[in-house]
Design a protein around this motif. Sequence first.
Motif, PDB file in Angstrom:
ATOM      1  N   GLU B 142       0.913  -0.964   0.084  1.00  0.00           N
ATOM      2  CA  GLU B 142      -0.014  -0.125   0.071  1.00  0.00           C
ATOM      3  C   GLU B 142       1.029   1.241   0.104  1.00  0.00           C
ATOM      4  OE1 GLU B 142      -3.570  -0.500  -0.116  1.00  0.00           O
ATOM      5  OE2 GLU B 142      -2.901   1.404  -0.787  1.00  0.00           O
ATOM      6  N   MET B 143       1.613   1.569  -1.151  1.00  0.00           N
ATOM      7  CA  MET B 143       2.569   2.374  -1.094  1.00  0.00           C
ATOM      8  C   MET B 143       2.325   3.774  -0.905  1.00  0.00           C
ATOM      9  SD  MET B 143       4.927  -0.038  -1.234  1.00  0.00           S
ATOM     10  CE  MET B 143       6.424   0.928  -1.462  1.00  0.00           C
ATOM     11  N   THR B 144       0.998   4.202  -0.980  1.00  0.00           N
ATOM     12  CA  THR B 144       0.809   5.623  -0.517  1.00  0.00           C
ATOM     13  C   THR B 144       1.158   5.851   0.964  1.00  0.00           C
ATOM     14  OG1 THR B 144      -1.001   5.600  -2.158  1.00  0.00           O
ATOM     15  CG2 THR B 144      -1.334   7.152  -0.313  1.00  0.00           C
ATOM     16  N   ARG B 145       1.274   4.946   1.558  1.00  0.00           N
ATOM     17  CA  ARG B 145       1.625   5.011   3.058  1.00  0.00           C
ATOM     18  C   ARG B 145       3.233   4.807   3.270  1.00  0.00           C
ATOM     19  NH1 ARG B 145      -1.769  -0.148   4.679  1.00  0.00           N
ATOM     20  NH2 ARG B 145      -4.102   0.700   4.375  1.00  0.00           N
ATOM     21  N   CYS B 146       3.808   4.743   2.179  1.00  0.00           N
ATOM     22  CA  CYS B 146       5.247   4.735   2.405  1.00  0.00           C
ATOM     23  C   CYS B 146       5.751   6.208   2.794  1.00  0.00           C
ATOM     24  CB  CYS B 146       6.000   4.212   0.990  1.00  0.00           C
ATOM     25  SG  CYS B 146       7.784   4.253   1.085  1.00  0.00           S
ATOM     26  N   ILE B 147       6.638   6.116   3.664  1.00  0.00           N
ATOM     27  CA  ILE B 147       7.528   7.511   3.994  1.00  0.00           C
ATOM     28  C   ILE B 147       8.760   7.837   3.662  1.00  0.00           C
ATOM     29  CG2 ILE B 147       6.077   7.893   6.065  1.00  0.00           C
ATOM     30  CD1 ILE B 147       8.608   6.773   7.799  1.00  0.00           C
ATOM     31  N   HIS B 148       9.264   6.463   2.789  1.00  0.00           N
ATOM     32  CA  HIS B 148      10.492   6.648   1.818  1.00  0.00           C
ATOM     33  C   HIS B 148      11.675   6.561   2.733  1.00  0.00           C
ATOM     34  CE1 HIS B 148       9.022   8.886  -1.695  1.00  0.00           C
ATOM     35  NE2 HIS B 148       8.220   7.843  -1.418  1.00  0.00           N
ATOM     36  N   CYS B 149      11.638   5.813   3.985  1.00  0.00           N
ATOM     37  CA  CYS B 149      12.848   5.691   4.797  1.00  0.00           C
ATOM     38  C   CYS B 149      13.780   4.730   4.222  1.00  0.00           C
ATOM     39  CB  CYS B 149      12.310   4.713   5.967  1.00  0.00           C
ATOM     40  SG  CYS B 149      11.860   3.207   5.830  1.00  0.00           S
ATOM     41  N   THR B 150      13.399   4.013   2.970  1.00  0.00           N
ATOM     42  CA  THR B 150      14.223   3.177   2.251  1.00  0.00           C
ATOM     43  C   THR B 150      14.998   1.873   3.150  1.00  0.00           C
ATOM     44  OG1 THR B 150      16.489   4.217   2.626  1.00  0.00           O
ATOM     45  CG2 THR B 150      14.936   5.093   0.825  1.00  0.00           C
ATOM     46  N   ARG B 151      14.197   1.778   4.234  1.00  0.00           N
ATOM     47  CA  ARG B 151      14.710   0.462   5.069  1.00  0.00           C
ATOM     48  C   ARG B 151      14.677  -0.755   4.147  1.00  0.00           C
ATOM     49  NH1 ARG B 151      12.145   0.266  11.078  1.00  0.00           N
ATOM     50  NH2 ARG B 151      13.195   1.838  11.919  1.00  0.00           N
ATOM     51  N   CYS B 152      13.479  -0.730   3.279  1.00  0.00           N
ATOM     52  CA  CYS B 152      13.255  -2.102   2.495  1.00  0.00           C
ATOM     53  C   CYS B 152      14.220  -2.090   1.340  1.00  0.00           C
ATOM     54  CB  CYS B 152      12.073  -2.128   1.896  1.00  0.00           C
ATOM     55  SG  CYS B 152      11.450  -0.605   1.069  1.00  0.00           S
ATOM     56  N   VAL B 153      14.515  -0.917   0.752  1.00  0.00           N
ATOM     57  CA  VAL B 153      15.462  -1.034  -0.327  1.00  0.00           C
ATOM     58  C   VAL B 153      16.942  -1.208   0.295  1.00  0.00           C
ATOM     59  CG1 VAL B 153      16.635   0.588  -2.038  1.00  0.00           C
ATOM     60  CG2 VAL B 153      14.123   1.035  -1.086  1.00  0.00           C
ATOM     61  N   LYS B 175       9.109   6.704  -6.331  1.00  0.00           N
ATOM     62  CA  LYS B 175       8.210   5.447  -5.692  1.00  0.00           C
ATOM     63  C   LYS B 175       9.058   4.465  -5.501  1.00  0.00           C
ATOM     64  CE  LYS B 175       4.492   6.918  -8.932  1.00  0.00           C
ATOM     65  NZ  LYS B 175       4.601   7.226 -10.376  1.00  0.00           N
ATOM     66  N   ILE B 176       8.985   3.855  -4.157  1.00  0.00           N
ATOM     67  CA  ILE B 176       9.662   2.772  -3.520  1.00  0.00           C
ATOM     68  C   ILE B 176       8.955   1.714  -4.215  1.00  0.00           C
ATOM     69  CG2 ILE B 176      10.191   1.472  -1.511  1.00  0.00           C
ATOM     70  CD1 ILE B 176      11.753   4.130  -1.338  1.00  0.00           C
ATOM     71  N   GLY B 177       9.699   0.818  -4.737  1.00  0.00           N
ATOM     72  CA  GLY B 177       9.250  -0.529  -5.282  1.00  0.00           C
ATOM     73  C   GLY B 177      10.090  -1.094  -6.171  1.00  0.00           C
ATOM     74  N   ILE B 195      10.485  -4.785   8.868  1.00  0.00           N
ATOM     75  CA  ILE B 195      11.137  -3.665   8.998  1.00  0.00           C
ATOM     76  C   ILE B 195      10.398  -2.286   8.336  1.00  0.00           C
ATOM     77  CG2 ILE B 195      13.574  -4.779   9.017  1.00  0.00           C
ATOM     78  CD1 ILE B 195      13.857  -3.802   6.160  1.00  0.00           C
ATOM     79  N   CYS B 196       9.617  -2.411   7.758  1.00  0.00           N
ATOM     80  CA  CYS B 196       8.727  -1.171   7.262  1.00  0.00           C
ATOM     81  C   CYS B 196       8.154  -0.743   8.393  1.00  0.00           C
ATOM     82  CB  CYS B 196       7.833  -1.926   6.149  1.00  0.00           C
ATOM     83  SG  CYS B 196       6.939  -0.446   5.639  1.00  0.00           S
ATOM     84  N   PRO B 197       8.416   0.745   8.862  1.00  0.00           N
ATOM     85  CA  PRO B 197       8.036   1.403   9.899  1.00  0.00           C
ATOM     86  C   PRO B 197       6.358   1.384   9.750  1.00  0.00           C
ATOM     87  CG  PRO B 197       9.180   2.743   8.723  1.00  0.00           C
ATOM     88  CD  PRO B 197       9.345   1.468   8.017  1.00  0.00           C
ATOM     89  N   VAL B 198       5.993   1.565   8.706  1.00  0.00           N
ATOM     90  CA  VAL B 198       4.614   1.888   8.490  1.00  0.00           C
ATOM     91  C   VAL B 198       3.721   0.601   7.654  1.00  0.00           C
ATOM     92  CG1 VAL B 198       5.169   4.357   8.136  1.00  0.00           C
ATOM     93  CG2 VAL B 198       4.997   2.912   5.898  1.00  0.00           C
ATOM     94  N   GLY B 199       2.483   0.987   7.314  1.00  0.00           N
ATOM     95  CA  GLY B 199       1.903  -0.181   6.586  1.00  0.00           C
ATOM     96  C   GLY B 199       1.903  -0.245   5.353  1.00  0.00           C
ATOM     97  N   ALA B 200       3.061   0.203   4.739  1.00  0.00           N
ATOM     98  CA  ALA B 200       3.081   0.054   3.262  1.00  0.00           C
ATOM     99  C   ALA B 200       3.688  -1.440   2.772  1.00  0.00           C
ATOM    100  CB  ALA B 200       4.397   0.891   2.831  1.00  0.00           C
ATOM    101  N   LEU B 201       4.239  -1.879   3.544  1.00  0.00           N
ATOM    102  CA  LEU B 201       4.456  -3.446   3.370  1.00  0.00           C
ATOM    103  C   LEU B 201       4.010  -4.118   4.450  1.00  0.00           C
ATOM    104  CD1 LEU B 201       8.146  -3.071   2.183  1.00  0.00           C
ATOM    105  CD2 LEU B 201       6.282  -2.943   0.721  1.00  0.00           C
ATOM    106  N   THR B 202       2.881  -5.039   4.188  1.00  0.00           N
ATOM    107  CA  THR B 202       2.487  -5.969   5.389  1.00  0.00           C
ATOM    108  C   THR B 202       2.428  -7.372   4.831  1.00  0.00           C
ATOM    109  OG1 THR B 202       0.324  -5.148   4.584  1.00  0.00           O
ATOM    110  CG2 THR B 202       0.974  -3.946   6.534  1.00  0.00           C
TER     111      THR B 202
HETATM  112  S1  SF4 Z   1      10.335   0.237   4.604  1.00  0.00           S
HETATM  113 FE1  SF4 Z   1       8.214   0.911   4.141  1.00  0.00          FE
HETATM  114  S2  SF4 Z   1       7.994   3.106   4.458  1.00  0.00           S
HETATM  115 FE2  SF4 Z   1      10.344   2.628   4.283  1.00  0.00          FE
HETATM  116  S3  SF4 Z   1      10.828   2.898   2.064  1.00  0.00           S
HETATM  117 FE3  SF4 Z   1      10.322   0.788   2.275  1.00  0.00          FE
HETATM  118  S4  SF4 Z   1       7.979   0.904   2.016  1.00  0.00           S
HETATM  119 FE4  SF4 Z   1       8.511   2.803   2.526  1.00  0.00          FE
END
Ligand code: SF4
Lengths: 171, 767
Positions: B142-153, B175-177, B195-202
């Motif tokens: 749900e990438m609208t929730r992403c805050i671009h922390c780049t942990r997932c990257v 757009k992270i992905g 590790i995603c701090p928000v609900g972007a990746l669940t």
């Molecule tokens: S970990 Fe979650 S919030 Fe951070 S960049 Fe990735 S998708 Fe976005």
Amino acid sequence: MSTHTSKPNAATILSEESRLKIDTWIVKYPTDQKQSAVMGALTIVQKANGGWLTTELMDAVADYLDMPPISVYEVATFYSMYELEPVGEHKLCVCTNVSCMLRGSEEIVDHLNKKLGVNLGETTDDNKFTLKEVECLGACGGAPMMQIEDEYHENLTPEKVDNILEKLENQ
Amino acid sequence: MVTIEIDGKSYQAQAGQKLIEVTEANGIDVPRFCYHKKLSIAASCRMCLVEVERAPKPMPACATPIMDGMKVFTRSTKALAAQKAVMEFLLINHPLDCPICDQGGECELQDIAVGYGNDTSNYQEAKRVVISKNLGPLIATEMTRCIHCTRCVRFSKEITGVPEMGDPGRGEHMKIGTYVEKNITSELSGNMIDICPVGALTSKPFRFSARAWEMQQHNTIAPHDSVGSNIAVHTRRNKVLRVVPRENEAINEVWISDRDRFSYEGLTANDRITSPMIKKDGTWKKVHWDTALAYAVDNLKQIDSKSVGALASPTATVEELFLLQKLMRGIGSNNIDHRLRQVDFSDQDQAPLFPYLGQAITDLENCEAALLIGSHLRKEQPILNHRLRKAGAKVAVFNPIDYEFNFPVAAKMVVAPNNWVSNLTGIAKALLGNGLIPTGMQKLLADSEVTEEQQAIAEALQTGEKRTVLLGNLATSHPQFATVRALAATIAKLSGARLGYLPEANNTTGAWLAGAVPHRKAGGEAVVEAGLDAYAMLSQNLKAYVLLGLEPELDSCTGSASCLEAADFVVSLTAYKTEAIENYADVILPISLFTETSGTYVNAEGLWQSFGGVVNPTGSTRPAWKVLRVLGNLFDIAEFDYVSSEQVRDEVQALVGDKKPSNTAGWQVPTCLENMASDGLQRITEMPIYSGDALVRRAEALQDTLDADVAGIHVNPTVAKQFNGSEQVQVNGASLPLVLDERVPDGCALIYAGQIAGTWHGNVEVS
Ligand code: SF4
Ligand code: FES
Ligand code: FES
């Protein structure tokens, strides 16, 4: 028949000419840092493909430079000179960043919209012009400005724009 | 050591540490999003801003190295104002859709917004919307929730080693992905959810099933690979809803494999059997436990105990395996085994106490050179692979398939199974002169040639001082395993490397210790007359079988249940009822699964980890140790009155005492080093990552991943020519799609286990 891991094969996707040109970039960097040539490679491949990059081409560049495809996408989507959709014959890149905005880039964009009948990011029906918004191109001294092909056009006014377009039309 | 002052108190810390590490270690809260202790520092979210004396602007605690005498204020007006402002920026594009977000209640963004944010925002303009891409069956986006922390990257680049996530685009358009729609292929991908701090990746399988505060957390141990990852199971109303990692630096750090995370779905599979059943005159009937147990015992008593064989899954607990062997030995048979995928048992008497990793899991991370023999480590034991990857060691591989690794491979050989022996001999020979040649090997090694490839492997293995030779699943299941083992030991000895085994399942080691082998009792003491090994039991028709948690037609390298079908009587202690089981079994004793029973697993380094049950057993299933105890009582076997699984475990532990396995001694010197003959198309069999045991085979989401997409006969394009372009190939009478696969060597066909009946080795009949 299916194939396990269908890795794109640079050799079959990129022309020999493109590969030779990319090689001239590769040799500029240390041998273990081939991927430094990615920007040059993308420029070459884009040119050979009529001004835009397909995912397949980016994958081929990734393969050729031994880098993960996502890293190539990151580069290609970051810089405004790479196109990921087909573009018209002439690409008009209008800067709308701070200096240009303060010096009237909005007026230039409005004028182009009317004149060409397209919005930012669109291509005219005759496929001649693509209008594109870009960030600062480092020519703030000549704001407002736009880039067409490899040329900067500075201190733009609607009249100046008309002249430029006319020249391009008649080319 | 330096001294710094934080909020007026002095702390001692290691020079070079980042400020956030010091606050963390001392329980001082500093909000953060992008910082993660296992990832590189991005310092991009700015949430961790704190005031540092004499610094003109607030500093990011995650990226600021400490200095002696530094004075830091985490709660000063300036710090708080900075944190408030950052929070406001981070929420500009965030949809604030917490009521419909799965992360709600365990969201770092929610928590920190409440703790450090403002209740209003100056932002009035439109928020951006990001269309999510499908990342496959495991991760919901749900990438609208992403805050671009780049942990997932960073996770994708630094931890999985196969960069798939990225941050394409720029500025507001970033757009992270994955950019292209693709399934994430990493076998560790589920950690991105954590590790995603928000609900972007669940978690996709868990999606919308419960709120964090409704669930209870129970600690337990993962039931698949030999790592013994520490996990927590989250349950609600006696149902397992999800699995998450528990931190244990010495074992799994903060990660778990996708297999350990998502296999719980198999607990509620449709073919779960919950009441005892017996088959009379070809029809199945539900019966009471008493009836089923009595029926099993009465029938088994009719049969000469030497004609009874017991086969157990190495995923069973120590307690279960111990009681099963005690039962078998109690009725007078040593026919018990868990080594379902081994063919060559000729040196089993010399085998170490258990297949020991030869070192601690953390040692893998420090090794400087490694040789993998017969291992697709990434898919076999993802966490061990991660350790080895972290080591940055020179890794050489010797495999039947040209597997892709997520670290650089210094030297590799891809060798058809029939030629393993001569090639391993070559590697050993290339190392001669380095040390003492083990007794008996001198003559054997004398007359072999050394090829360049063998030389390269030998050279790679001689890097640094900490070296290891590891034997994987494809070595254990090799038809000449004893010789392979001897050569591996020789190579290890000559190169001064530690020899290690990569035990296949979560409790393979426990099975050895509990005596679930035909030649040794619990604790490792040899029996007088060894019973039949698993391969023999499944290829010689025995009169009766007792199965524990197994589907031999899928689990065994004989690839067949024909012996079971031909037997007079088969008792299956199983959690599932399949057509095959219905066919060959006469009694089904339904057992509880992982999370429903207490027990112990022993991991590859020999660590015993006990756990309790987490949920009640499903239906009328019973933990297998209790079922076995009652069977033991019904057989009147002495000392079988256990009241708890702990009591069983203590008994096994006492039998093992302080015995330690030795991988250096105890392998058999081969009498000759000859290759196997092969004239047709040789079969290579790999157990797919998500098919290794009954539970994971039923985990739906995992079965939808690319790793589970293994159907077909894989051959390289040259070999494929013989099929003249046909799409389907008849293999041993079954039709399989043809897959072109450059990784397979000439003369070989890779057929993943579970697709066709028949042995995993030797030539396949194709047409
Ligand atoms: S970990 Fe979650 S919030 Fe951070 S960049 Fe990735 S998708 Fe976005
Ligand atoms: S802002 Fe337009 S060129 Fe710099
Ligand atoms: S946690 Fe420090 S900048 Fe993100």
